[in-house]
Design an enzyme around this catalytic site. Sequence first.
Site, PDB file in Angstrom:
ATOM      1  N   GLY A 160       0.780  -1.126   0.090  1.00 14.17           N
ATOM      2  CA  GLY A 160       0.054  -0.033   0.000  1.00 14.17           C
ATOM      3  C   GLY A 160       0.844   1.153   0.066  1.00 14.17           C
ATOM      4  N   SER A 161       0.294   2.432   0.543  1.00 10.65           N
ATOM      5  CA  SER A 161       1.029   3.504   0.544  1.00 10.65           C
ATOM      6  C   SER A 161       2.080   3.614   1.646  1.00 10.65           C
ATOM      7  CB  SER A 161       0.228   4.730   0.621  1.00 10.65           C
ATOM      8  OG  SER A 161      -0.646   4.349   1.826  1.00 10.65           O
ATOM      9  N   VAL A 181       0.659   4.802   5.345  1.00  8.40           N
ATOM     10  CA  VAL A 181       0.192   3.657   6.029  1.00  8.40           C
ATOM     11  C   VAL A 181       1.112   2.480   6.444  1.00  8.40           C
ATOM     12  CG1 VAL A 181      -1.733   1.876   5.777  1.00  8.40           C
ATOM     13  CG2 VAL A 181      -2.137   4.157   4.791  1.00  8.40           C
ATOM     14  N   GLY A 182       1.905   2.067   5.525  1.00  9.10           N
ATOM     15  CA  GLY A 182       2.827   1.075   5.823  1.00  9.10           C
ATOM     16  C   GLY A 182       3.736   1.581   7.269  1.00  9.10           C
ATOM     17  N   GLU A 242       5.398  -3.689   0.933  1.00  6.24           N
ATOM     18  CA  GLU A 242       5.663  -2.991  -0.604  1.00  6.24           C
ATOM     19  C   GLU A 242       4.888  -1.715  -0.562  1.00  6.24           C
ATOM     20  OE1 GLU A 242       7.950  -5.205  -1.533  1.00  6.24           O
ATOM     21  OE2 GLU A 242       7.567  -6.811  -0.215  1.00  6.24           O
ATOM     22  N   CYS A 266       1.967   0.497  -9.167  1.00  9.44           N
ATOM     23  CA  CYS A 266       2.881   0.803  -8.330  1.00  9.44           C
ATOM     24  C   CYS A 266       4.273   1.731  -8.827  1.00  9.44           C
ATOM     25  CB  CYS A 266       3.257  -0.075  -7.089  1.00  9.44           C
ATOM     26  SG  CYS A 266       3.640  -1.592  -7.698  1.00  9.44           S
TER      27      CYS A 266
HETATM   28  P1  NAD Z   1      -3.204   2.123   1.418  1.00  8.32           P
HETATM   29  O1  NAD Z   1      -2.090   2.349   1.786  1.00  8.32           O
HETATM   30  O2  NAD Z   1      -4.418   3.323   1.300  1.00  8.32           O
HETATM   31  O3  NAD Z   1      -4.331   0.880   1.534  1.00  8.32           O
HETATM   32  C1  NAD Z   1      -3.597  -0.303   1.633  1.00  8.32           C
HETATM   33  C2  NAD Z   1      -4.161  -1.244   2.614  1.00  8.32           C
HETATM   34  O4  NAD Z   1      -3.940  -0.732   3.820  1.00  8.32           O
HETATM   35  C3  NAD Z   1      -5.791  -1.284   2.310  1.00  8.32           C
HETATM   36  O5  NAD Z   1      -6.209  -2.580   2.459  1.00  8.32           O
HETATM   37  C4  NAD Z   1      -6.395  -0.379   3.535  1.00  8.32           C
HETATM   38  O6  NAD Z   1      -7.669  -0.701   3.926  1.00  8.32           O
HETATM   39  C5  NAD Z   1      -5.224  -0.694   4.556  1.00  8.32           C
HETATM   40  N1  NAD Z   1      -5.008   0.371   5.778  1.00  8.32           N
HETATM   41  C6  NAD Z   1      -5.192   1.624   5.617  1.00  8.32           C
HETATM   42  N2  NAD Z   1      -5.153   2.220   6.598  1.00  8.32           N
HETATM   43  C7  NAD Z   1      -4.692   1.303   7.777  1.00  8.32           C
HETATM   44  C8  NAD Z   1      -4.510   1.203   9.061  1.00  8.32           C
HETATM   45  N3  NAD Z   1      -4.508   2.258   9.826  1.00  8.32           N
HETATM   46  N4  NAD Z   1      -4.108   0.007   9.687  1.00  8.32           N
HETATM   47  C9  NAD Z   1      -3.970  -1.401   8.768  1.00  8.32           C
HETATM   48  N5  NAD Z   1      -4.404  -1.250   7.560  1.00  8.32           N
HETATM   49  C10 NAD Z   1      -4.621  -0.018   6.904  1.00  8.32           C
HETATM   50  O7  NAD Z   1      -3.197   2.169  -0.263  1.00  8.32           O
HETATM   51  P2  NAD Z   1      -3.986   2.002  -1.573  1.00  8.32           P
HETATM   52  O8  NAD Z   1      -4.639   3.325  -1.633  1.00  8.32           O
HETATM   53  O9  NAD Z   1      -5.078   0.981  -1.168  1.00  8.32           O
HETATM   54  O10 NAD Z   1      -3.076   1.255  -2.644  1.00  8.32           O
HETATM   55  C11 NAD Z   1      -2.466   2.156  -3.407  1.00  8.32           C
HETATM   56  C12 NAD Z   1      -0.899   2.452  -2.854  1.00  8.32           C
HETATM   57  O11 NAD Z   1      -0.536   0.970  -2.809  1.00  8.32           O
HETATM   58  C13 NAD Z   1       0.116   3.008  -3.770  1.00  8.32           C
HETATM   59  O12 NAD Z   1       0.916   3.931  -2.801  1.00  8.32           O
HETATM   60  C14 NAD Z   1       0.634   1.973  -4.442  1.00  8.32           C
HETATM   61  O13 NAD Z   1       1.893   2.540  -5.132  1.00  8.32           O
HETATM   62  C15 NAD Z   1       0.782   0.873  -3.619  1.00  8.32           C
HETATM   63  N6  NAD Z   1       1.173  -0.386  -4.245  1.00  8.32           N
HETATM   64  C16 NAD Z   1       2.644  -0.954  -4.193  1.00  8.32           C
HETATM   65  C17 NAD Z   1       2.839  -2.166  -4.474  1.00  8.32           C
HETATM   66  C18 NAD Z   1       4.342  -2.651  -4.376  1.00  8.32           C
HETATM   67  O14 NAD Z   1       4.638  -3.959  -4.892  1.00  8.32           O
HETATM   68  N7  NAD Z   1       5.311  -1.920  -3.863  1.00  8.32           N
HETATM   69  C19 NAD Z   1       1.813  -2.895  -5.377  1.00  8.32           C
HETATM   70  C20 NAD Z   1       0.704  -2.385  -5.327  1.00  8.32           C
HETATM   71  C21 NAD Z   1       0.274  -0.947  -4.879  1.00  8.32           C
END
Ligand code: NAD
Length: 519
Positions: free
Chosen positions: A262-263, A266-267, A284, A318
Amino acid sequence: MATAHANIQALTAARFEMPAKFTQFCENGGQPLGGYIGGQSVPGSMNATFETVDPGSLDVLARVCEMGEAEVDRAVTAAQAAFAGNGVNGWRDFPVDERCELVMKLVELADRDRDVLLACEIHDGGKVSELAEGDVDQIRACAEYFCDVARRIPLGDGPSMDVADGVRGFTYREPWGVVAGIIPWNYPIVLTSWFMFPALLAGNCIIIKPAEDTPLSALYLAKLAEEAGFPPGVINVLPGRGELTGQAIAEHPGIRYISFTGSPGVGQHILRTCDRHGTRMKREMGGNGAAIVLDDADPEVVARMIGRHANQHFGQTCCTIHRVFVDQKIADDFIDAERHFFENLKIGYQAEEGTQLGAVINPTQMSRVLKAQSETVARGGQPVVAGGPAEVPGRKGFYVKPALYRTQPGVQCNPQEVFHTFATICPVSSAEQALELANSTPYGLGASVWTKDVDRGIALAKQLRDGTCQVNCHNSIAYGLPYGGQGISGGPGAGVNCEDTFRDYTQVKAVYVSEYPEA
Ligand code: NAD
């Protein structure tokens, strides 16, 4: 085999009709779709539901039950029980061949219901069919790769060594126990497979938390897992919002390992949260991908290749290309060719023949993209293709036009991942300058060099500060090579899709054994 020049175009939709089986799954006999815990569909104790919609039409596809703290706890208990069994017959005790057999049974069922999974990706995820087909292929490819790895990499006792007189030592490698996969909305089925298969094959039981925008494919895979005969509790799926369901996962000490995609923000938050109770994590995360175009490249051909990658899933990939650094000798021709490519992308509904640029996933994302477009101009980017909201006749949806800007060295007008068909093009005076600018970002996911001189390309690619560096290609993935990020784009962990990914789903301890002292 390389693609012929003439065939380089944006990923394109074929017409897709929703299969009846998908509609029936979504309707669920008039009940909202439950979470999947311990082999059962669970409505959740909060009595809360949310709608999942098709982003290109805003049609409601299904109502889904949101899982809260109580369900996370219930899933952890179910997964712990499945992991341990009665001491001898838990998932951790299953021979590797039996784990592989169940995984491959699940893959066969996924092949059988390919059209349902395609519908999940196309309608719930908003993808064009050309991309969705490739995504669904990843289920089998990932499972086969990790079955092979699991058969080759032994767990349990490592070789023993003498460490002192009468004392020997050896390593013991074991699964974590209960692991969780927290998944974003852009590649739901691919990422569910990438997390689920290595984790299960290493002997862990898993809790999947799909993104709130795209819960359907993980819920459908759970249904197939039940049909395949996985013991209850080995696979659990908990739909819900990040701040609620995801947060409860991050806070639960019974989950020993979390895989997150994810982003970066959040990570970072989840890492801080789970570290408090000793839960390990791999991440990731997002990128702000760069492409360097050298002076020997054919500007028209390379503009099309870069355009195709920049528009993959409408820039919601991503490692998508957002920043292009092109030698000034060919810059005008390159910018002109890229403008032509961006302007001619066919904007439309993702399930309709010919669409190349569909709707973004949700209204928040649409506002983010539009804000990024105006900020780029405010920071000094000169619009080449202006962006802005798009209209698709007969469709309500989150449609945005592509955006392209000309910039210059020293003008940092796109510091963050935008996540749309959006790029800045900066003419540069040398490859060294391009490299320096490409590397001046805290992200480090994917970047590429474009040149006829492959050796020169490789030499430059090695100097990119990214987890994946490519020459004359971008957005590539292959099983056996790690896909991970440097800087704020990834880590800890070895990335996905390689042998070390499998090892990430295990922990290793040292065991020392001394002879019992004689009386
Ligand atoms: P996001 O970080 O908003 O959400 C990702 C996941 O985290 C979702 O399931 C969300 O519900 C969960 N989440 C959100 N807040 C949380 C919390 N406080 N505690 C636990 N879980 C929580 O990301 P997004 O908008 O869903 O996805 C897009 C992002 O993902 C972009 O930054 C993209 O580049 C990245 N991404 C990276 C890869 C990679 O392999 N590097 C692959 C795909 C997407």
